[in-house]
Design an enzyme around this catalytic site. Structure first.
Site, PDB file in Angstrom:
ATOM      1  N   HIS A 113      75.581  -0.685 -39.878  1.00 29.70           N
ATOM      2  CA  HIS A 113      74.551  -2.265 -39.732  1.00 29.70           C
ATOM      3  C   HIS A 113      74.013  -2.504 -38.880  1.00 29.70           C
ATOM      4  O   HIS A 113      74.348  -2.344 -37.537  1.00 29.70           O
ATOM      5  CB  HIS A 113      74.584  -2.849 -41.395  1.00 29.70           C
ATOM      6  CG  HIS A 113      75.800  -3.339 -40.674  1.00 29.70           C
ATOM      7  ND1 HIS A 113      75.122  -4.988 -39.398  1.00 29.70           N
ATOM      8  CD2 HIS A 113      77.487  -3.779 -40.679  1.00 29.70           C
ATOM      9  CE1 HIS A 113      76.631  -5.544 -39.057  1.00 29.70           C
ATOM     10  NE2 HIS A 113      77.955  -4.845 -39.306  1.00 29.70           N
ATOM     11  N   HIS A 138      70.737  -3.450 -36.426  1.00 34.51           N
ATOM     12  CA  HIS A 138      68.475  -4.086 -36.878  1.00 34.51           C
ATOM     13  C   HIS A 138      68.127  -3.173 -35.592  1.00 34.51           C
ATOM     14  O   HIS A 138      67.315  -3.293 -35.137  1.00 34.51           O
ATOM     15  CB  HIS A 138      68.401  -5.456 -35.542  1.00 34.51           C
ATOM     16  CG  HIS A 138      68.795  -6.277 -36.411  1.00 34.51           C
ATOM     17  ND1 HIS A 138      68.807  -6.822 -37.134  1.00 34.51           N
ATOM     18  CD2 HIS A 138      69.673  -7.762 -35.344  1.00 34.51           C
ATOM     19  CE1 HIS A 138      69.438  -8.694 -37.796  1.00 34.51           C
ATOM     20  NE2 HIS A 138      69.873  -8.630 -37.108  1.00 34.51           N
TER      21      HIS A 138
END
Ligand code: NAG
Ligand code: NAG
Ligand code: NAG
Length: 340
Positions: free
Chosen positions: A129, A131
């Protein structure tokens, strides 16, 4: 005499408040129970019709899922669940930390990252995970492709949340001083004075996140970017949920990828939600602010992507959770397998 009167009024008020609070918590509890029941029902149905051999789950052992989380969409709550489950379900969760939170990777890093993620056997199965904008692995010559999942949120809600997050922080890391700490301007005032922090252009984030690493993606208002984002969403994402229906997102994910998410729904429902991250002292925008923002092209386009994602998610969910007329979950199996 007057004091006694006041005392009576006060205790009366207290009783009313207690009654209201009691009913509110009862309603919340009943709603939770209802969801649990619904979920159990869906589960027993799917378990009793399990045609697949156990080895299928084993085949998932080189599963790689990438969650390219958009800031302020509830991603911390979702990732928290993965971190809670990873030990029990035997998979790894890895955070992709890109310098200065940049959402676009340089070309050499794109290539290195893609090769590394697909070849790194020791950590599989894994959930990555970070951004970062969507990365199309087809361009990067890897022999296998990871599965992408994501969450999307109503664009104005996301912007308002981000606005107050920069000022007040959240309950997740309450002591971290944020960039705009101490700035007391409300979002309404900001819009009224046309300040840069609440400029609708700042909403141009979910479109580019789904669009990817091309220059066009990052041009606010680009129609091409919006179309590309929609294409990627249906062609390259296994599942995109909405923040407003996190529980359903988790349930669909669990039933599709049990290798990683087995027990996720239970966990989400039963955890006391202490890991839920909430922006502190958020003030809802006024109707005038909402109207003004909704006039902007960027809001309209971002909202179009949101509505598109929502419709698709509801469709996926309906197919999965709804029963046919006879109350039986959809299934399939092989037959007439020849030669014997
Ligand atoms: C990413 O790494 C930098 C440098 O080590 C660190 O300062 C930062 O806190 C990390 N980011 C997150 C979100 O953990
Ligand atoms: C992937 O990157 C990590 C961190 O740099 C490294 O430890 C690992 O060996 C790499 N794996 C492969 C297969 O290249
Ligand atoms: C929340 O759950 C955890 C683990 O189940 C427990 O240790 C903790 O005391 C709970 N907190 C509250 C406020 O109930």
């Amino acid at each position: 005499m007057l004091n006694v009167h006041k005392l009576w009024m006060f205790s009366g008020l207290c009783v009313i408040v207690i009654i209201i609070l009691y009913f509110q918590s009862e309603i919340a509890r009943l709603e939770d129970n209802y969801r649990k029941l619904e979920y159990r029902l869906a589960q027993t149905h799917s378990e009793s019709r399990q045609f697949f051999p156990k080895s299928l789950a084993k085949g998932d052992d080189d599963l790689v899922v990438i969650y390219n989380r958009v800031p302020k969409t509830g991603s911390t709550s979702f990732v928290g669940i993965a971190y809670d489950l990873c030990k029990k379900n035997h998979f790894k969760v890895l955070h992709i930390n890109i310098t200065a939170n940049m959402h676009v990777m340089s070309l050499n890093n794109q290539y290195k990252f893609a090769q590394n993620v697909t070849r790194w056997q020791d950590v599989k199965p894994a959930l990555y995970h970070g951004h970062m904008a969507f990365l199309n692995f087809e361009r990067l010559g890897t022999s296998s492709k990871p599965i992408f999942v994501n969450l999307i949120r109503k664009p104005l809600d996301r912007l308002v949340s981000y606005y107050y997050f920069l000022r007040n922080g959240d309950n997740f890391r309450p002591h971290l001083v944020r960039k705009k700490h101490g700035d007391k301007m409300t979002f309404d005032e900001c819009v009224e004075r046309s300040q840069p922090d609440c400029d609708p252009t700042n909403m141009w984030l979910q479109v580019p996140f789904f669009c990817g690493h091309s220059a066009q993606c990052w041009k606010p208002g680009s129609l091409w970017a919006l179309e590309q984002a929609k294409r990627n969403l249906v062609d390259h994402y296994l599942l995109v949920g909405v923040t407003e229906e996190m529980l359903d997102f988790i349930t669909v994910l669990e039933s599709t990828l049990p290798r990683l998410f087995k027990g996720a729904t239970e966990h989400y429902l039963n955890s006391n939600k202490s890991h839920l991250r909430q922006t502190s002292s958020k003030i809802e925008p006024s109707q005038a602010t909402i109207d003004k923002i909704q006039e902007s092209t960027v809001w309209k386009m971002e909202n179009e992507l949101y509505e598109f994602a929502l419709e698709h998610f509801k469709f996926v969910k309906k197919k999965l959770l709804s029963r046919e007329n006879n109350g039986v979950a959809q299934t399939y199996f092989y037959e007439k397998i020849r030669p014997k």
